[in-house]
Design an enzyme around this catalytic site. Structure first.
Site, PDB file in Angstrom:
ATOM      1  N   HIS A  77      44.991  38.716  48.648  1.00 11.50           N
ATOM      2  CA  HIS A  77      43.987  38.259  47.677  1.00 11.50           C
ATOM      3  C   HIS A  77      43.506  39.421  46.789  1.00 11.50           C
ATOM      4  O   HIS A  77      42.390  39.396  46.273  1.00 11.50           O
ATOM      5  CB  HIS A  77      42.773  37.624  48.365  1.00 11.50           C
ATOM      6  CG  HIS A  77      43.130  36.685  49.469  1.00 11.50           C
ATOM      7  ND1 HIS A  77      43.396  35.352  49.274  1.00 11.50           N
ATOM      8  CD2 HIS A  77      43.322  36.913  50.796  1.00 11.50           C
ATOM      9  CE1 HIS A  77      43.707  34.778  50.431  1.00 11.50           C
ATOM     10  NE2 HIS A  77      43.680  35.712  51.359  1.00 11.50           N
TER      11      HIS A  77
ATOM     12  N   SER B 152      47.714  54.694  22.157  1.00  6.69           N
ATOM     13  CA  SER B 152      46.941  53.769  21.338  1.00  6.69           C
ATOM     14  C   SER B 152      46.749  54.381  19.962  1.00  6.69           C
ATOM     15  O   SER B 152      46.614  55.597  19.821  1.00  6.69           O
ATOM     16  CB  SER B 152      45.583  53.523  21.992  1.00  6.69           C
ATOM     17  OG  SER B 152      44.659  53.044  21.035  1.00  6.69           O
TER      18      SER B 152
ATOM     19  N   LYS C  79      44.157  56.927  25.605  1.00  8.32           N
ATOM     20  CA  LYS C  79      44.972  55.910  26.287  1.00  8.32           C
ATOM     21  C   LYS C  79      46.407  56.351  26.516  1.00  8.32           C
ATOM     22  O   LYS C  79      47.028  56.998  25.696  1.00  8.32           O
ATOM     23  CB  LYS C  79      44.995  54.610  25.458  1.00  8.32           C
ATOM     24  CG  LYS C  79      43.664  53.917  25.349  1.00  8.32           C
ATOM     25  CD  LYS C  79      43.133  53.422  26.681  1.00  8.32           C
ATOM     26  CE  LYS C  79      43.894  52.216  27.185  1.00  8.32           C
ATOM     27  NZ  LYS C  79      43.680  51.040  26.313  1.00  8.32           N
TER      28      LYS C  79
ATOM     29  N   GLU D  24      54.423  46.164  30.875  1.00 10.68           N
ATOM     30  CA  GLU D  24      53.800  44.999  30.222  1.00 10.68           C
ATOM     31  C   GLU D  24      54.829  44.168  29.461  1.00 10.68           C
ATOM     32  O   GLU D  24      54.817  42.936  29.508  1.00 10.68           O
ATOM     33  CB  GLU D  24      52.702  45.457  29.262  1.00 10.68           C
ATOM     34  CG  GLU D  24      51.480  45.985  29.982  1.00 10.68           C
ATOM     35  CD  GLU D  24      50.489  46.588  29.004  1.00 10.68           C
ATOM     36  OE1 GLU D  24      49.682  45.838  28.449  1.00 10.68           O
ATOM     37  OE2 GLU D  24      50.539  47.807  28.779  1.00 10.68           O
TER      38      GLU D  24
END
Ligand code: ARG
Length: 463
Positions: free
Chosen positions: A161, A282, A288, A295
């Site tokens: 979980h 970024s 970043k 992704e």
């Protein structure tokens, strides 16, 4: 494409050529040129068989073979102009053959149809594609096994979980990914075996009036067998669905890995770091470093899943035998192969360079009372029933939350407030290393088991 003259492939029956928009709509060469080497291989095998059974003279076969090989070489070096007016890869090559060797080129299509020809080309292409994909999946597996060996003792939280559950080793986690990929490689091998059968000889749908030798063609092309029924041979695309389905499962696995890598690379976890060359930045936030490969892999999974839906839907309404709908199998199949191939290759490149922050992993395991089950097991061994032990440990956890410390930081006196069965030796099992080391059985997370499992996985790769 003019509408004045007849089409050179089927002109006899037609008073005019196709409308320009129809020609553009029906052509397939713009997306299937990659089939060319297989088309040529299949044509040579077919012509050799025709000469063997006496339909072609042996010198005719030699001329055809020489012509086809020369075309193959020109295509391989990019010195070949594909003409959309000739519709497909088959007609482009045949027309060029006739141009090069003369009227003899027109004999090549004896006893075959583009229907059995394209089915053969695609199966040959798929076989080669599967072979190289299995190679890349196995390269990724080797990388994961290497990480597992290296991190057989690195403790991290195991999650259920997405809540800290019990400590596991990083190596154990890598071998779970490896196990998924081992099934993927096995599945691809099974699909290859099922697809490796010869459609050629089915001709348009019913077979041919010539006394062909299909076994001979199958053997030359490395097929294990011929497809028994001619109607099935030209219309079956199960093998394409099998492949895209297996590819979807691979992508689903990579998508799950991606999800974990993305989480682990987030500073909130900080478990792993990837070299800069596998990340992007970024345009606005200078700090970043984004895990874009992971992704995009997660994103591309959607595309491949879509291709699977497209293929199953493509087939569901088709009566026997060949229908032109089948031409629509190419783009989903090719894009699937390109997408899954690129993702697996990048993961195989990237994974061996993952840097693991062992301290961050250990700290995260420490924060979630990951050894609570070990304490319950300890009480059971001391004679407490498991349900009672569960409750006792729940109380200890509640106390630790209250005191803002880990279970191992509660004093013996405090622990004994909840159960007199607890002795000083409890601290051995409350540590993270004690917890993982105790799961010392086949398939468990103990470092010795992880090393043994890595060796077994390596053996399945023949290393
Ligand atoms: N481009 C076609 C395909 O991909 C080749 C077979 C064409 N057959 C035909 N009868 N028009 O399926």
């Amino acid at each position: 494409m003019s509408t004045q003259s007849s089409h050179q492939t089927w002109g006899g029956r037609f008073a005019e050529g196709p409308d320009a928009r129809v020609a553009a709509f029906t052509e397939s060469i713009s997306f299937e040129a990659r089939l060319a080497p297989y088309d040529i291989q299949g044509s040579i095998a077919h012509a050799r068989m025709l000469s063997h059974v006496g339909v072609l003279q042996s010198d005719e076969f030699e001329t055809i073979r020489g012509g086809l090989e020369a075309i193959g070489e020109r295509i391989a070096v990019g010195d070949f102009t594909w003409d959309p007016a000739l519709e497909d890869v088959h007609m482009n090559i045949e027309a060029r053959l006739t141009e090069d060797i003369g009227a003899l080129g027109k004999k090549l299509h004896t006893a075959r149809s583009r229907n059995d020809q394209v089915a053969t080309d695609v199966r040959l292409w798929l076989r080669a594609t599967i072979d190289s994909l299995i190679g890349e999946v196995n390269r990724l597996r080797r990388g994961l096994i290497g990480l597992a060996d290296h991190h057989a003792e690195t403790v991290m939280p195991g999650f259920t979980h997405l809540q800290v559950a019990q400590p596991v080793t990083f190596g154990h986690h890598m071998l779970a990914w490896q196990a998924m990929l081992a099934r993927d490689a096995e599945r691809l091998g099974q699909i290859r075996a099922r697809a490796n059968k010869l459609p050629l000889g089915a001709a348009a749908l019913a077979g041919t009036t010539f006394a062909i030798d299909r076994e001979m063609v199958a053997q030359e092309l490395g097929f294990d067998d011929v497809i028994d029924n001619s109607l099935d041979a030209v219309s079956d695309r199960d093998f394409a669905i099998d492949f895209v389905s297996a590819a979807t499962t691979i992508m689903m696995h990579l998508s799950r890995f991606s999800e974990e890598l993305i989480l682990w690379m987030s500073p909130a976890f900080g478990f792993v770091e990837l070299p800069d060359r596998y990340c992007t930045g970024s345009s606005i936030m200078p700090q970043k470093k984004n895990p874009d490969v992971a992704e995009l892999t997660r994103g591309k999974t959607a595309r491949v899943q879509g291709h699977l839906t497209a293929l199953v839907t493509l087939m569901k309404g088709q009566p026997l035998a060949y229908n032109r709908d089948n031409q629509e199998d190419k783009v989903p199949m090719f894009d699937t192969a390109d997408t899954v191939g690129a993702c697996v290759a990048l993961f195989a490149d990237m994974m061996p360079h993952v840097a693991v922050d062992a301290a961050a992993c250990r700290n995260a395991a420490r924060r979630g009372f990951a050894t609570a089950t070990d304490l319950a097991d300890y009480l059971v061994r001391a004679g407490v029933a498991f349900r009672d032990a569960h409750e006792i440990v729940g109380n200890c956890v509640s106390r630790a939350i209250h005191e803002d410390c880990d279970l191992a930081e509660l004093t013996l006196a405090t622990l004994q407030e909840y159960s007199t069965a607890i002795g000083a030796d409890v601290y051995e099992i409350l540590t993270l290393d004690g917890s993982v080391a105790a799961r010392d059985h086949l398939g468990g997370t103990a470092p010795s088991q992880v090393r043994a499992a890595a060796a077994r996985a390596r053996a399945t790769l023949g290393d």
